[in-house]
Motif scaffolding. Structure first.
Motif, PDB file in Angstrom:
ATOM      1  N   PRO A 280       6.377   7.907  -3.092  1.00  0.00           N
ATOM      2  CA  PRO A 280       7.756   7.384  -3.063  1.00  0.00           C
ATOM      3  C   PRO A 280       8.609   7.926  -1.917  1.00  0.00           C
ATOM      4  O   PRO A 280       9.608   7.332  -1.551  1.00  0.00           O
ATOM      5  N   GLU A 281       8.187   9.064  -1.327  1.00  0.00           N
ATOM      6  CA  GLU A 281       8.977   9.693  -0.250  1.00  0.00           C
ATOM      7  C   GLU A 281       8.718   9.091   1.125  1.00  0.00           C
ATOM      8  O   GLU A 281       9.501   9.301   2.053  1.00  0.00           O
ATOM      9  N   LEU A 282       7.607   8.406   1.274  1.00  0.00           N
ATOM     10  CA  LEU A 282       7.108   8.127   2.628  1.00  0.00           C
ATOM     11  C   LEU A 282       7.771   6.931   3.306  1.00  0.00           C
ATOM     12  O   LEU A 282       7.956   5.875   2.684  1.00  0.00           O
ATOM     13  N   ASP A 283       8.067   7.095   4.594  1.00  0.00           N
ATOM     14  CA  ASP A 283       8.462   5.959   5.436  1.00  0.00           C
ATOM     15  C   ASP A 283       7.229   5.377   6.130  1.00  0.00           C
ATOM     16  O   ASP A 283       7.182   4.197   6.445  1.00  0.00           O
ATOM     17  N   ILE A 284       6.260   6.265   6.384  1.00  0.00           N
ATOM     18  CA  ILE A 284       5.004   5.843   7.004  1.00  0.00           C
ATOM     19  C   ILE A 284       3.856   6.550   6.286  1.00  0.00           C
ATOM     20  O   ILE A 284       3.922   7.761   6.044  1.00  0.00           O
ATOM     21  N   LEU A 285       2.830   5.786   5.949  1.00  0.00           N
ATOM     22  CA  LEU A 285       1.592   6.379   5.435  1.00  0.00           C
ATOM     23  C   LEU A 285       0.520   6.128   6.491  1.00  0.00           C
ATOM     24  O   LEU A 285       0.202   4.976   6.800  1.00  0.00           O
ATOM     25  N   TYR A 286      -0.004   7.207   7.075  1.00  0.00           N
ATOM     26  CA  TYR A 286      -0.991   7.108   8.155  1.00  0.00           C
ATOM     27  C   TYR A 286      -2.358   7.469   7.566  1.00  0.00           C
ATOM     28  O   TYR A 286      -2.657   8.631   7.318  1.00  0.00           O
TER      29      TYR A 286
END
Ligand code: CP
Length: 316
Positions: A216-222
């Motif tokens: 829920p925190e992520l702006d980008i998941l790499y």
């Protein structure tokens, strides 16, 4: 002579200049079709590649230049024992710029010391992949509109993942970047990188072992592939190869405007069902690779020709 061996070989301003040039190339393709007429790129690939080699090739062709090189080192005199240093001394007689991928960390750096023409690191072992970083940055710019004020989760093989190492270095130069490292113990980021990050007071980071707890925190998941080819012990690879699998269920708690990046190729770490999610940006990311490599080739050749300007009118 300027080379690109590590992402920090470019200043922040130069990096952003190349990203901006790539955006201009996307908007005004025809303007650049003669930009490298008369120039040759040598692609020296000692390790397999699909995206990087072919996007470098397409990039130079779209700039009006030509491409020579090898994609199988065994078909060259490398198979007879020729060193990287001698190889690039030869290549400089035939080409104006080199893109080199090598399984050994540091090989492109050695090449840059002997080539006499610009050398671009197209990926060296588990060390760095600066043109993937430029690709990632262009994608982040186009998808998120900024490089700062972001939480980015790096998931998977953080030990051997050169794209992760390089992107962390590049993003570490921006403000309010929070990095979350998602990996099992065996695939943690190398100690030297963790130490560098700990010394960077502007960078916040932490390590976790599941993607669910931070989604829920992520702006980008790499996401990254577990790199079988870098393991010395096959049993260890078998133990960690299925550590993370991103599927639509796991994305339910993610932000609506989060983006999923992956340098590709993937194996099983992102299920095909995720491809239809608008947040899946990894194929758009691939496309950006060609434009940013066009911008980079043009820029490095222009810098190399500073005292011997292009005969054509510069396009920017
Ligand atoms: N992302 C990347 O480097 O892909 P290739 O190995 O296919 O070049």
């Amino acid at each position: 002579m300027r080379h690109l061996i590590d992402p920090t070989d470019l200043t922040v301003a130069e990096t952003e200049q190349i990203v901006a040039l790539a955006e201009d190339i996307i908007a005004n393709r025809a303007k650049y079709s003669e930009a490298c007429r008369g120039k040759k790129l040598a692609t020296l690939f000692y390790e397999p590649s699909t995206r990087t080699r072919l996007s470098f090739t397409a990039a130079m062709l779209e700039l009006g230049g030509q491409v020579i090189g090898f994609s199988d080192a065994n078909s060259s005199s490398v198979s007879k024992g020729e060193t990287v240093a001698d190889t690039v001394r030869v290549i400089r007689c035939f080409a104006d710029i080199i893109a080199m991928r090598h399984f050994k960390e540091g090989a492109p750096l050695v090449a840059s010391q002997y080539a006499g023409i610009p050398v671009i690191n197209a990926g060296d072992g588990s060390h760095a992949h600066p043109t993937q970083t430029l690709t990632d940055l262009l994608t982040i710019k186009r998808e998120k509109g900024r490089f700062d004020n972001m939480t980015i989760g790096f998931c998977g093989d953080l030990k051997f993942g050169r794209t992760v190492h390089s992107l962390i270095k590049a993003l570490s130069r921006y403000s309010n970047i929070k990095v979350i490292l998602i990996a099992p113990q065996e695939l943690r980021l190398p100690d030297y990188m963790l130490a560098e990050m700990a010394e960077n007071s502007r960078l916040e980071f932490r390590e976790v072992e599941t993607m669910e707890e931070v989604m829920p925190e992520l702006d980008i998941l790499y996401m990254t592939r577990v790199q079988k080819e870098r393991f010395l012990d096959e049993e260890e690879f078998d133990r960690v190869k299925n550590s993370f699998v991103l599927n639509p269920e796991k994305l339910k708690t993610a932000k609506e405007d989060m983006i999923i990046l992956h340098p590709l190729p993937r194996v099983n770490e992102i299920t095909r069902a995720v491809d239809n999610d608008p947040r899946a940006a990894y194929f758009r990311q691939v496309e950006n690779g060609k434009f940013v490599r066009m911008a980079l080739i043009y820029t490095l050749l222009r810098w190399a020709d500073e005292n011997r300007p292009f005969e054509r009118t510069p396009v920017f």
